[in-house]
Scaffold this motif. Structure first.
Motif, PDB file in Angstrom:
ATOM      1  N   CYS A 381     -33.324  15.733  13.653  1.00 52.98           N
ATOM      2  CA  CYS A 381     -32.075  16.225  14.234  1.00 52.98           C
ATOM      3  C   CYS A 381     -31.472  15.126  15.108  1.00 52.98           C
ATOM      4  CB  CYS A 381     -32.349  17.485  15.054  1.00 52.98           C
ATOM      5  SG  CYS A 381     -30.982  18.024  16.102  1.00 52.98           S
ATOM      6  N   LYS A 388     -34.250  18.330  10.908  1.00 46.12           N
ATOM      7  CA  LYS A 388     -32.923  18.916  10.727  1.00 46.12           C
ATOM      8  C   LYS A 388     -32.912  19.804   9.490  1.00 46.12           C
ATOM      9  CE  LYS A 388     -30.318  15.880   7.626  1.00 46.12           C
ATOM     10  NZ  LYS A 388     -29.863  17.004   6.789  1.00 46.12           N
ATOM     11  N   CYS A 392     -27.661  21.237   6.474  1.00 48.39           N
ATOM     12  CA  CYS A 392     -26.870  21.532   7.674  1.00 48.39           C
ATOM     13  C   CYS A 392     -25.595  20.685   7.696  1.00 48.39           C
ATOM     14  CB  CYS A 392     -27.691  21.256   8.931  1.00 48.39           C
ATOM     15  SG  CYS A 392     -26.767  21.491  10.466  1.00 48.39           S
ATOM     16  N   PHE A 394     -23.876  19.834  10.150  1.00 41.26           N
ATOM     17  CA  PHE A 394     -23.832  18.960  11.323  1.00 41.26           C
ATOM     18  C   PHE A 394     -25.014  17.993  11.386  1.00 41.26           C
ATOM     19  CE2 PHE A 394     -21.763  22.962  12.831  1.00 41.26           C
ATOM     20  CZ  PHE A 394     -20.476  22.452  12.933  1.00 41.26           C
ATOM     21  N   LEU A 396     -28.165  18.797  11.996  1.00 44.92           N
ATOM     22  CA  LEU A 396     -28.924  19.198  13.173  1.00 44.92           C
ATOM     23  C   LEU A 396     -29.988  20.210  12.795  1.00 44.92           C
ATOM     24  CD1 LEU A 396     -25.930  19.750  15.638  1.00 44.92           C
ATOM     25  CD2 LEU A 396     -27.348  17.717  15.451  1.00 44.92           C
ATOM     26  N   ARG A 398     -31.802  23.975  13.615  1.00 47.50           N
ATOM     27  CA  ARG A 398     -31.088  25.246  13.738  1.00 47.50           C
ATOM     28  C   ARG A 398     -30.630  25.510  15.171  1.00 47.50           C
ATOM     29  NH1 ARG A 398     -30.528  30.608  14.210  1.00 47.50           N
ATOM     30  NH2 ARG A 398     -29.731  31.716  12.391  1.00 47.50           N
ATOM     31  N   CYS A 401     -27.747  23.248  15.962  1.00 52.12           N
ATOM     32  CA  CYS A 401     -26.637  23.631  15.094  1.00 52.12           C
ATOM     33  C   CYS A 401     -25.966  24.902  15.616  1.00 52.12           C
ATOM     34  CB  CYS A 401     -27.137  23.837  13.667  1.00 52.12           C
ATOM     35  SG  CYS A 401     -25.865  24.414  12.525  1.00 52.12           S
ATOM     36  N   LYS A 402     -26.760  25.841  16.060  1.00 51.94           N
ATOM     37  CA  LYS A 402     -26.209  27.106  16.563  1.00 51.94           C
ATOM     38  C   LYS A 402     -25.323  26.860  17.780  1.00 51.94           C
ATOM     39  CE  LYS A 402     -27.592  31.789  17.863  1.00 51.94           C
ATOM     40  NZ  LYS A 402     -28.735  32.711  18.060  1.00 51.94           N
ATOM     41  N   LYS A 404     -23.750  24.049  18.600  1.00 54.66           N
ATOM     42  CA  LYS A 404     -22.542  23.313  18.213  1.00 54.66           C
ATOM     43  C   LYS A 404     -21.578  24.215  17.450  1.00 54.66           C
ATOM     44  CE  LYS A 404     -21.128  18.949  16.022  1.00 54.66           C
ATOM     45  NZ  LYS A 404     -20.567  18.380  17.249  1.00 54.66           N
ATOM     46  N   ALA A 405     -22.108  25.013  16.509  1.00 56.47           N
ATOM     47  CA  ALA A 405     -21.253  25.906  15.725  1.00 56.47           C
ATOM     48  C   ALA A 405     -20.581  26.943  16.618  1.00 56.47           C
ATOM     49  CB  ALA A 405     -22.071  26.585  14.630  1.00 56.47           C
ATOM     50  N   CYS A 412     -22.040  27.270   9.341  1.00 56.66           N
ATOM     51  CA  CYS A 412     -23.081  26.443   8.709  1.00 56.66           C
ATOM     52  C   CYS A 412     -23.851  27.344   7.754  1.00 56.66           C
ATOM     53  CB  CYS A 412     -24.012  25.826   9.747  1.00 56.66           C
ATOM     54  SG  CYS A 412     -25.304  24.796   8.980  1.00 56.66           S
ATOM     55  N   HIS A 415     -27.796  27.326   7.728  1.00 58.18           N
ATOM     56  CA  HIS A 415     -28.516  28.045   8.770  1.00 58.18           C
ATOM     57  C   HIS A 415     -28.043  29.487   8.917  1.00 58.18           C
ATOM     58  CE1 HIS A 415     -29.561  23.895  10.476  1.00 58.18           C
ATOM     59  NE2 HIS A 415     -30.707  24.465  10.196  1.00 58.18           N
TER      60      HIS A 415
END
Length: 488
Positions: A381, A388, A392, A394, A396, A398, A401-402, A404-405, A412, A415
Motif C-alpha cells: 500500500c 494493497k 484497488c 487507489f 491502497l 482496504r 482505501c476506505k 480516501k474513498a 472502489c 474493496h
C-alpha cells in the motif's frame, strides 16, 4: 497529590517489583494473575485491551477490568493497544481508578495488530507516539508506561527509548526481539539492546525475552542492569518460575482451577488454554485426553480431564518414570520421542515436512503451493505498507482505501466501497422527493382554487335569490297575465 514518576513510582507504587507477569491476550486474567502472585510474581499486567472498544462498550469494560477489582491483585498495570491519542486518553481515563498505571502496547507483532495498525506496527511513527504518551502523561492521575520491541540497530532503539522517556513514559519494558522475530522466526532476544537502553535512559527499565527459569531472571538483571524482568511463555508453562521451583504440573493445574472457582466468572476458553500450556508435554503422550480437553464444554469437564492426566502421571511415576513438572516433562518427551519437532518445510512441500494444518489444506487443494520462495510478492500500500488490493483504484490496502474513498466520495469496486454511488443515489432520491413534494403542493393549490371558485359561485347565487326583483319586471308580468284573461 502529585503522581509519582520514574524511580519514585517504581519504589513507592510498584514496591521495587523485580518479577513481572507480562500482559498476554486472554491469558493474564485475574485468576492467573492471583496464581502467579502466590508463587513469586510481584507485578502483573492485565491482558491487552483494545482502547476503542473499551471506550464504546460498557460490557467490555465490566468484563475485562471493572468486575476484576481485587485487593490481592495489586500493584496492577492496565495495558491498551491504540493508535489515536484522544481514544487512548479516553480509555485510560476510564481505567485509571482501577489500576496503578496505564501501559501503551508498542510490542505486539501479530497479524491482528498489523491489520488494526497498533502494537509494534507504530514503532516508526514517532510523532504520533510522542503525542499519545505526552497527552496521557499530562491528563492521567496515574503514570504512563510503555512496552516496546527493539529495532535491528542498537542506536535507533536507544533513540526510540529516549523519545518515549522525553514524552513522559515513566517505566519502559523492552522486549529484546525485533518486529519480524515471531512464530518460526522468533529466535533469541537481544539482551545487548536492553542493556544499551538501560544505560541511556533515566527511568526504570524491565527486560523481556529468554526468561524460562529463575536463573535466567538473575542472569538477565546482572547482565543488563535492569530494575525488573518480565516473563510470558515461561510463566504460562510454570507459574512458580519466580519461586525458582518446578512443581509437579498437576499441582499448578489443580491450584489454578481452585482459584478460578473462587474468582468467577472466568471465560472457559481462557481456562482451557492455560491447561493446554500446563499439560503441554504430557498431552503429547496422552493424545486421547488432548482431544477430550479440546471438546469439553464445562469447567467441571476440564477439571475431570486434568484429574485423569494427574492419575496417569502418578501411575507412570510409580513405574519409575519421573513426575512431570512444568519443565521435567521434557525428559519424558526425549524418552518417548513422541513429539519431536518437525524439520523445516522444504519447497517441495512433501507430506512429511508439512504441518498437520497444511496437510489438511493440501488435501482440499492438491495444487496449493506452500513454498515461501514461490509465493507471489504482494505490492505494498502506498500509505501504510500493508498489501494493497489487487484491483484497488487507489493502489491502497482496504483501510487506507476506505478513508480516501470516503474523503473524496469515490467508488472502489475491488474493496466493495460505493461512496460515490450511494451519494448519487441519495441525491437522486432527494431530487425525486422534492419533485414529488412540488407536484403535491401544486395539486393542493389547484384544489384550493377550485374550492374557492365553487364557494364564490354559491355565494353569488344565494345573493341573487335573496335580492327583490325590479319594478319593470313586475309590470311586464301583469301585462302578460292580462293578455290571457277573457274579455267580459
Amino acid at each position: 497529590m502529585a503522581k509519582f514518576q520514574g524511580f519514585e513510582f517504581w519504589r513507592k507504587t510498584l514496591k521495587e517489583a523485580r518479577y513481572a507477569v507480562a500482559p498476554m491476550v486472554d491469558q493474564s486474567e485475574l485468576a492467573w494473575r492471583l496464581l502467579s502472585r502466590r508463587h513469586g510474581a510481584q507485578l502483573c499486567y492485565t491482558p491487552m485491551l483494545h482502547a476503542q472498544v473499551f471506550v464504546r462498550d460498557a460490557n467490555y469494560r465490566r468484563e475485562n477490568l471493572y468486575n476484576e477489582v481485587c485487593e490481592e491483585d495489586r500493584p496492577l498495570i492496565t495495558q491498551f493497544c491504540a493508535n489515536d491519542p484522544e481514544v487512548f486518553l479516553q480509555a485510560a481515563l476510564l481505567a485509571q481508578d482501577y489500576c496503578d498505571a496505564i501501559d501503551l502496547n508498542l510490542g505486539c507483532p501479530q497479524m491482528i495488530a498489523k491489520r488494526g495498525h497498533y502494537g509494534v506496527f507504530l514503532q516508526d511513527e514517532w510523532e504520533l507516539l510522542e503525542k499519545m504518551v505526552s497527552l496521557a502523561n499530562e491528563r492521567l492521575s496515574v503514570p504512563i508506561t510503555c512496552k516496546i520491541r527493539v529495532f535491528k540497530e542498537i542506536e535507533k532503539t536507544v533513540r526510540y527509548a529516549q523519545m518515549l522517556e522525553k514524552a513522559g513514559c515513566q517505566l519502559l519494558t523492552v522486549h529484546g526481539r525485533t518486529k519480524d522475530q515471531k512464530g518460526a522466526m522468533t529466535g533469541i532476544a537481544s539482551w545487548e539492546h536492553i542493556k544499551a537502553v538501560r544505560q541511556a535512559v533515566n527511568i526504570p527499565v524491565f527486560a523481556n525475552g529468554n526468561i524460562q527459569h529463575l536463573g535466567d531472571v538473575e542472569r538477565c538483571i546482572q547482565e543488563t542492569g535492569v530494575q525488573g524482568v518480565m516473563s510470558a511463555e515461561g510463566n504460562l508453562h510454570n507459574p512458580a518460575l519466580f519461586e525458582g521451583r518446578s512443581p509437579p504440573v498437576w499441582e499448578m493445574a489443580e491450584e489454578y482451577l481452585e482459584v478460578v472457582k473462587r474468582y468467577p466468572p472466568c471465560t472457559l476458553s481462557y481456562v482451557r488454554a492455560h491447561l493446554f500450556k500446563l499439560w503441554h508435554h504430557t498431552l503429547q503422550i496422552h493424545q486421547d485426553l488432548r482431544e477430550e480437553l479440546a471438546k469439553v464444554k464445562t469447567l467441571e469437564g476440564l477439571a475431570d480431564v486434568s484429574k485423569q492426566l494427574r492419575l496417569r502421571c502418578q501411575v507412570q511415576t510409580g513405574n519409575g518414570t519421573r513426575g512431570l513438572s512444568s519443565h521435567q516433562g521434557s525428559e519424558v518427551k526425549k524418552k518417548k520421542t513422541v513429539c519431536q519437532k518437525r524439520a523445516l518445510e522444504d519447497c517441495d512441500g512433501t507430506a512429511d515436512t508439512l504441518s498437520k494444518n497444511k496437510q489438511k489444506k493440501r488435501s482440499r487443494n492438491p495444487n496449493k503451493n506452500f513454498c515461501p520462495d514461490q509465493k507471489p510478492k504482494y505490492i505494498k500500500c502506498e500509505q501504510c505498507g500493508n498489501p494493497k488490493g489487487n484491483k484497488c483504484v487507489f493502489n491502497l490496502c482496504r483501510g487506507c482505501c476506505k478513508k480516501k474513498a470516503y474523503k473524496e466520495v469515490a467508488d472502489c469496486p475491488s474493496h466493495g466501497l460505493r461512496f460515490k454511488t450511494k451519494a448519487e443515489k441519495r441525491k437522486a432520491e432527494e431530487k425525486e422527493q422534492v419533485e414529488k413534494e412540488q407536484v403535491e403542493k401544486e395539486q393542493v393549490e389547484k384544489e384550493q382554487v377550485e374550492k374557492e371558485q365553487v364557494a364564490i359561485s354559491t355565494t353569488e347565487m344565494e345573493r341573487r335569490s335573496s335580492t327583490p326583483q325590479p319594478l319593470h319586471d313586475s309590470r311586464r308580468e301583469l301585462q302578460e297575465q292580462s293578455k290571457h284573461q277573457p274579455l267580459l
